[in-house]
Motif scaffolding. Structure first.
Motif, PDB file in Angstrom:
ATOM      1  N   ALA A   1      45.439  42.752  34.892  1.00 16.27           N
ATOM      2  CA  ALA A   1      44.305  43.173  35.715  1.00 16.27           C
ATOM      3  C   ALA A   1      43.462  44.220  35.001  1.00 16.27           C
ATOM      4  O   ALA A   1      42.238  44.283  35.190  1.00 16.27           O
ATOM      5  CB  ALA A   1      44.801  43.722  37.052  1.00 16.27           C
ATOM      6  N   ALA A   2      44.095  45.033  34.154  1.00 17.71           N
ATOM      7  CA  ALA A   2      43.363  46.063  33.414  1.00 17.71           C
ATOM      8  C   ALA A   2      42.376  45.457  32.427  1.00 17.71           C
ATOM      9  O   ALA A   2      41.443  46.134  31.976  1.00 17.71           O
ATOM     10  CB  ALA A   2      44.346  46.970  32.674  1.00 17.71           C
ATOM     11  N   ALA A   3      42.559  44.174  32.109  1.00 13.94           N
ATOM     12  CA  ALA A   3      41.625  43.489  31.210  1.00 13.94           C
ATOM     13  C   ALA A   3      40.361  43.051  31.932  1.00 13.94           C
ATOM     14  O   ALA A   3      39.467  42.462  31.309  1.00 13.94           O
ATOM     15  CB  ALA A   3      42.304  42.283  30.569  1.00 13.94           C
ATOM     16  N   GLY A   4      40.272  43.334  33.237  1.00 12.83           N
ATOM     17  CA  GLY A   4      39.054  43.030  33.980  1.00 12.83           C
ATOM     18  C   GLY A   4      39.199  41.949  35.021  1.00 12.83           C
ATOM     19  O   GLY A   4      38.207  41.542  35.637  1.00 12.83           O
ATOM     20  N   PHE A   5      40.431  41.473  35.254  1.00  8.72           N
ATOM     21  CA  PHE A   5      40.651  40.411  36.235  1.00  8.72           C
ATOM     22  C   PHE A   5      40.922  41.003  37.615  1.00  8.72           C
ATOM     23  O   PHE A   5      41.484  42.097  37.742  1.00  8.72           O
ATOM     24  CB  PHE A   5      41.829  39.537  35.828  1.00  8.72           C
ATOM     25  CG  PHE A   5      41.600  38.729  34.583  1.00  8.72           C
ATOM     26  CD1 PHE A   5      40.871  37.549  34.629  1.00  8.72           C
ATOM     27  CD2 PHE A   5      42.095  39.164  33.361  1.00  8.72           C
ATOM     28  CE1 PHE A   5      40.656  36.807  33.476  1.00  8.72           C
ATOM     29  CE2 PHE A   5      41.887  38.428  32.209  1.00  8.72           C
ATOM     30  CZ  PHE A   5      41.162  37.242  32.265  1.00  8.72           C
ATOM     31  N   GLU A   6      40.526  40.272  38.644  1.00 11.19           N
ATOM     32  CA  GLU A   6      40.877  40.635  40.016  1.00 11.19           C
ATOM     33  C   GLU A   6      42.403  40.610  40.141  1.00 11.19           C
ATOM     34  O   GLU A   6      43.061  39.753  39.538  1.00 11.19           O
ATOM     35  CB  GLU A   6      40.241  39.621  40.962  1.00 11.19           C
ATOM     36  CG  GLU A   6      40.439  39.908  42.426  1.00 11.19           C
ATOM     37  CD  GLU A   6      39.857  38.813  43.302  1.00 11.19           C
ATOM     38  OE1 GLU A   6      40.169  38.818  44.503  1.00 11.19           O
ATOM     39  OE2 GLU A   6      39.126  37.951  42.776  1.00 11.19           O
ATOM     40  N   PRO A   7      43.014  41.545  40.876  1.00 13.04           N
ATOM     41  CA  PRO A   7      44.477  41.626  40.924  1.00 13.04           C
ATOM     42  C   PRO A   7      45.176  40.310  41.269  1.00 13.04           C
ATOM     43  O   PRO A   7      46.161  39.962  40.636  1.00 13.04           O
ATOM     44  CB  PRO A   7      44.723  42.691  42.005  1.00 13.04           C
ATOM     45  CG  PRO A   7      43.543  43.591  41.906  1.00 13.04           C
ATOM     46  CD  PRO A   7      42.383  42.681  41.583  1.00 13.04           C
TER      47      PRO A   7
ATOM     48  N   THR B   1      49.468  35.693  35.174  1.00 14.42           N
ATOM     49  CA  THR B   1      50.778  36.112  34.678  1.00 14.42           C
ATOM     50  C   THR B   1      51.844  35.085  35.010  1.00 14.42           C
ATOM     51  O   THR B   1      52.670  34.719  34.159  1.00 14.42           O
ATOM     52  CB  THR B   1      51.157  37.475  35.280  1.00 14.42           C
ATOM     53  OG1 THR B   1      50.155  38.435  34.960  1.00 14.42           O
ATOM     54  CG2 THR B   1      52.501  37.953  34.749  1.00 14.42           C
ATOM     55  N   ALA B   2      51.829  34.596  36.261  1.00 14.70           N
ATOM     56  CA  ALA B   2      52.821  33.610  36.680  1.00 14.70           C
ATOM     57  C   ALA B   2      52.693  32.318  35.881  1.00 14.70           C
ATOM     58  O   ALA B   2      53.677  31.780  35.361  1.00 14.70           O
ATOM     59  CB  ALA B   2      52.680  33.335  38.177  1.00 14.70           C
ATOM     60  N   HIS B   3      51.473  31.800  35.769  1.00 14.19           N
ATOM     61  CA  HIS B   3      51.263  30.546  35.052  1.00 14.19           C
ATOM     62  C   HIS B   3      51.523  30.708  33.553  1.00 14.19           C
ATOM     63  O   HIS B   3      52.112  29.823  32.919  1.00 14.19           O
ATOM     64  CB  HIS B   3      49.842  30.038  35.296  1.00 14.19           C
ATOM     65  CG  HIS B   3      49.654  29.397  36.623  1.00 14.19           C
ATOM     66  ND1 HIS B   3      49.468  28.039  36.787  1.00 14.19           N
ATOM     67  CD2 HIS B   3      49.631  29.918  37.879  1.00 14.19           C
ATOM     68  CE1 HIS B   3      49.334  27.757  38.063  1.00 14.19           C
ATOM     69  NE2 HIS B   3      49.422  28.892  38.751  1.00 14.19           N
TER      70      HIS B   3
END
Length: 300
Positions: A103-109, A116-118
Motif C-alpha cells: 500500500a505504501a507504493a501508492g495502492f488503495e489498502p 499481496t494475496a494473488h
C-alpha cells in the motif's frame, strides 16, 4: 568454471519454466474463480454478507469479506484489543504488514491486500512446481510436476488464495521451507523462514516439529552436547515470528497472549466443561457435524 556456469544457466532456465507454468495454471484457474466471485457478488448478496458494510458493495469488496475486513482494518487503523470482544489481535501480522508495504507504493489498502494475496499465491505455485521438478528429479516430467499445482489452484478452497486472506503467503513460506529441507539449506536459513511462517498464522508453529526431525537427521556422530545446544537455539529461534508478535502485544496492550485470549470471543457455541467432553467431541467430529444440525447455533 564452465561446468558451474552451465549448471547455473540450467537452474535459471528451470526456474523460468516453473514461473511460466505457474502463470498458466494461475491464469486459467483464477478466471474460473473470478467468475464464481462475480456470480456470488451479482446474484447471491445478502444484507449480512458484507460484514459491517452495506450489501450494495462493489466487486472488489467481494474479495474482502470476513477475515479480509479484519486485515483491512489492521492495515488502515492498526491493531486493537478489547478484552472479551472480537479483536483484530487474533490475526497475525505477516500478511497485513506485507500488505501495508504494498500500500505504501501508492495502492488503495484493499487493492494492496489483494495484490499481496494473488502475488504470494502465484509465487507459491511456482515454488510447488520447482519442488516437484528439481527436488524430486522430475525435470523432464512436466505433467507430473504440474499436477500438484493444478490441484492446489483448482481445489474449491483455493478461493481463499484469491481473497484478502493470508493463505497464499502461508503456502508460499511453507513450500519454501520444504524446498529448503530437501535441498539441505543451512539450518539458520530455515529457522529464519520458519519464524516468518509463525508470524503468518499460529499453526505455523507445527512445522517446528518437522524442523526438529530435519536437524536430528543432520546430527553429527560426535559432540552430541554441542549439537543439542545448537539445535535447541535453532528451534527457539525458529519461533521468532510468534515471539515478536507476543512482544509487540505486551508492549502495546500489556498482554503478550492477547491473540489467545481473544479467541474466546469468536466462539459461536457454548464451551464444553471438561477435557474428556472436548476429546469426545473431537473424536466424533462434532464441530463438523454441528454445521449440518438445524438445532445448533453453528448451522451453516
Amino acid at each position: 568454471m564452465k561446468t558451474a556456469a552451465r549448471s547455473s544457466r540450467v537452474c535459471w532456465q528451470t526456474l523460468r519454466n516453473c514461473i511460466v507454468l505457474a502463470l498458466a495454471v494461475y491464469y486459467v484457474t483464477t478466471c474460473c474463480v473470478l467468475l464464481g466471485f462475480w456470480f456470488g457478488w451479482r446474484h447471491v448478496r445478502t444484507p449480512s454478507m458484507a460484514f459491517h458494510r452495506p450489501a450494495d458493495v462493489d466487486f472488489v469488496d467481494a474479495f474482502t469479506h470476513w477475515d479480509g475486513q479484519w486485515y483491512l482494518r489492521i492495515v488502515e487503523e492498526g491493531y486493537q484489543w478489547i478484552p472479551g470482544a472480537m479483536s483484530s489481535v487474533a490475526f497475525f501480522p505477516a500478511y497485513p504488514l506485507l500488505g501495508k508495504v504494498v500500500a505504501a507504493a501508492g495502492f488503495e489498502p484493499r487493492i494492496a491486500l489483494l495484490l499481496t494475496a494473488h502475488g504470494t499465491f502465484l509465487a507459491a505455485l511456482a515454488t510447488v512446481i520447482y519442488y516437484e521438478r528439481v527436488t524430486n528429479e522430475k525435470d523432464d516430467d512436466v505433467a507430473g510436476a504440474l499436477w500438484p499445482a493444478v490441484v492446489l489452484a483448482a481445489w474449491p478452497f483455493s478461493l481463499f488464495y484469491r481473497a484478502a486472506y493470508s493463505e497464499g503467503l502461508f503456502l508460499l513460506i511453507e513450500t519454501l521451507v520444504l524446498v529448503g529441507m530437501r535441498r539441505h539449506w543451512r539450518p539458520a536459513v530455515l529457522a529464519v523462514w520458519i519464524g516468518a511462517l509463525t508470524a503468518c498464522r499460529s499453526v505455523g508453529v507445527a512445522i517446528v516439529v518437522a524442523f526438529a526431525v530435519y536437524l536430528w537427521g543432520r546430527r553429527p556422530d560426535q559432540r552430541r552436547g554441542r549439537f543439542l545446544l545448537v539445535s535447541g537455539l535453532l528451534l527457539l529461534g525458529s519461533c521468532w515470528g510468534i515471539a515478536a508478535y507476543a512482544a509487540y502485544l505486551w508492549l502495546r496492550f500489556e498482554n503478550p497472549l492477547a491473540f489467545v485470549e481473544t479467541q474466546a470471543a469468536w466462539r459461536n457455541r457454548e464451551p464444553l466443561p471438561g477435557f474428556w467432553e472436548k476429546a469426545a467431541a473431537l473424536a466424533t467430529l462434532k464441530p463438523a457435524r454441528d454445521v449440518y444440525d438445524p438445532t445448533c447455533e453453528c448451522y451453516w
